[in-house]
Design an enzyme around this catalytic site. Structure first.
Site, PDB file in Angstrom:
ATOM      1  N   ASP A   1     -30.015  51.878 -14.956  1.00  0.00           N
ATOM      2  CA  ASP A   1     -29.621  50.509 -15.259  1.00  0.00           C
ATOM      3  C   ASP A   1     -28.283  50.534 -16.022  1.00  0.00           C
ATOM      4  O   ASP A   1     -27.384  51.284 -15.650  1.00  0.00           O
ATOM      5  CB  ASP A   1     -30.764  49.826 -16.026  1.00  0.00           C
ATOM      6  CG  ASP A   1     -30.579  48.328 -16.192  1.00  0.00           C
ATOM      7  OD1 ASP A   1     -30.498  47.620 -15.170  1.00  0.00           O
ATOM      8  OD2 ASP A   1     -30.515  47.866 -17.341  1.00  0.00           O
TER       9      ASP A   1
ATOM     10  N   ASP B   1     -36.370  48.149  -5.823  1.00  0.00           N
ATOM     11  CA  ASP B   1     -35.597  47.603  -6.944  1.00  0.00           C
ATOM     12  C   ASP B   1     -35.010  46.255  -6.535  1.00  0.00           C
ATOM     13  O   ASP B   1     -34.280  46.162  -5.545  1.00  0.00           O
ATOM     14  CB  ASP B   1     -34.487  48.583  -7.317  1.00  0.00           C
ATOM     15  CG  ASP B   1     -33.725  48.173  -8.571  1.00  0.00           C
ATOM     16  OD1 ASP B   1     -34.005  47.091  -9.115  1.00  0.00           O
ATOM     17  OD2 ASP B   1     -32.865  48.951  -9.013  1.00  0.00           O
TER      18      ASP B   1
ATOM     19  N   HIS C   1     -37.589  48.418 -10.222  1.00  0.00           N
ATOM     20  CA  HIS C   1     -36.406  48.670 -11.046  1.00  0.00           C
ATOM     21  C   HIS C   1     -36.685  49.687 -12.157  1.00  0.00           C
ATOM     22  O   HIS C   1     -35.882  50.587 -12.383  1.00  0.00           O
ATOM     23  CB  HIS C   1     -35.926  47.346 -11.652  1.00  0.00           C
ATOM     24  CG  HIS C   1     -34.687  47.482 -12.476  1.00  0.00           C
ATOM     25  ND1 HIS C   1     -33.449  47.730 -11.919  1.00  0.00           N
ATOM     26  CD2 HIS C   1     -34.486  47.419 -13.812  1.00  0.00           C
ATOM     27  CE1 HIS C   1     -32.539  47.811 -12.877  1.00  0.00           C
ATOM     28  NE2 HIS C   1     -33.149  47.617 -14.037  1.00  0.00           N
TER      29      HIS C   1
END
Length: 308
Positions: free
Chosen positions: A113, A252, A281
């Site tokens: 991320d 995701d 995710h």
């Protein structure tokens, strides 16, 4: 918040350490033998070091040194209210300062991320100190075209509405981390949810959570796009012949498969890729049984001295 049991019933049994920055105090943990290979794990939004709790135990058991920081505004780190403190370049600078202070060498970096642009900046600027990259779903290059942002991201970016949703309703944690960001939300226990809720008990403590979605690039231009383009170009050159492992969750909802195939594999065609079909995710929660063995195997494959 002072009454919080930060071990969360033994799930996070690590000794807290602190690093002073001009913007506030950062929390980090440093576990395992100091002469072991440093394994640096960098989180994104709205998580904290807890995301890597299983990873820490696994790499230390292998004989490595685990270093996991909480970005300012997250975990046990200070939580300034000014959103300007949470720019990606400032996050990256604080990460770089901590790792430089620890004199990190021959490390493996794990990023996911927003941890990608934050943590990989250190690797781009100090490639001599990083032996290999273990990349989860993230980005570190300029978008090639206009990015169609989902309606919810546009809502987060709206001046008043975003504050109400993220700071008021705590929706990024309750709605995304606990639900849409996972392939199987039932994998989070009540203890896990308490651990993710603990760092941000008040409206004012959530400025860092809101700052991230407000920086999502909407196209090739802009501060974040320019930043990752500059630093990413250095990384691609420095790691053209170094070990790179990519583990990508195929469910995701934040990073499309085009990010993997059109950006990461363009810059790192030699990377070894594992696609995890049934993971969302937060792949560290959804598929740790898959990701951790891949990480341990990757660490073992890296040649060269551990410390210098």
């Amino acid at each position: 918040m002072n009454k919080t049991d930060w071990t969360f019933g033994g799930e996070w049994p690590f000794e807290p350490k602190w690093f002073d920055t001009p913007d506030g105090k950062m929390h980090y943990i440093d576990e395992g033998p100091k002469d072991g290979r440093p394994i640096i794990m960098v989180h994104g939004n709205p998580t904290w070091g807890y995301l890597y709790r299983r990873f820490i135990k696994a790499v230390v058991a292998q004989g490595n040194r685990a270093i996991v920081m909480d970005h300012l505004g997250f975990g046990r780190s200070n939580k300034p209210t000014s959103e300007g403190i949470y720019s990606i370049s400032k996050h990256a600078g604080r990460c770089e300062a901590l790792l430089a202070a620890l004199d990190i060498r021959n490390a493996v970096m794990i990023v996911q991320d927003w941890g990608g642009p934050i943590g990989l900046t250190f690797a781009a600027r100090h490639p001599d100190r990083v032996a290999g990259l273990f990349v989860l779903n993230t980005f570190f290059t300029r978008p090639l075209k206009k990015v169609p942002l989902p309606r919810i991201i546009r809502a987060f970016q709206a001046p008043l509405l975003g504050d109400l949703i993220v700071k008021g309703a705590h929706a990024f944690v309750r709605g995304f981390l606990f639900n849409a960001g996972l392939s199987d939300p039932s994998r989070l226990t009540a203890t896990d949810k308490a651990a993710y809720l603990a760092p941000h008990p008040t409206w004012s403590s959530r400025a860092g959570v809101l700052a991230f979605p407000r920086q999502i690039p909407s196209g090739p231009t802009g501060p974040v796009s320019d930043f990752v383009a500059h630093e990413g170009a250095k990384l691609a050159k420095a790691f053209a012949d170094k070990p790179v492992k990519i583990v990508w969750p195929m469910k995701d909802v934040a990073f499309a498969i085009e990010t993997l195939e059109g950006m990461w594999l363009r810059d790192f065609p030699h990377a070894d890729v594992t696609r995890v079909e049934d993971a969302g995710h937060y792949v560290q929660e959804d598929a740790h049984e898959i990701v951790i063995p891949l990480l341990l195997a990757f660490i073992q494959q890296i040649s060269g001295p551990v410390a210098s």
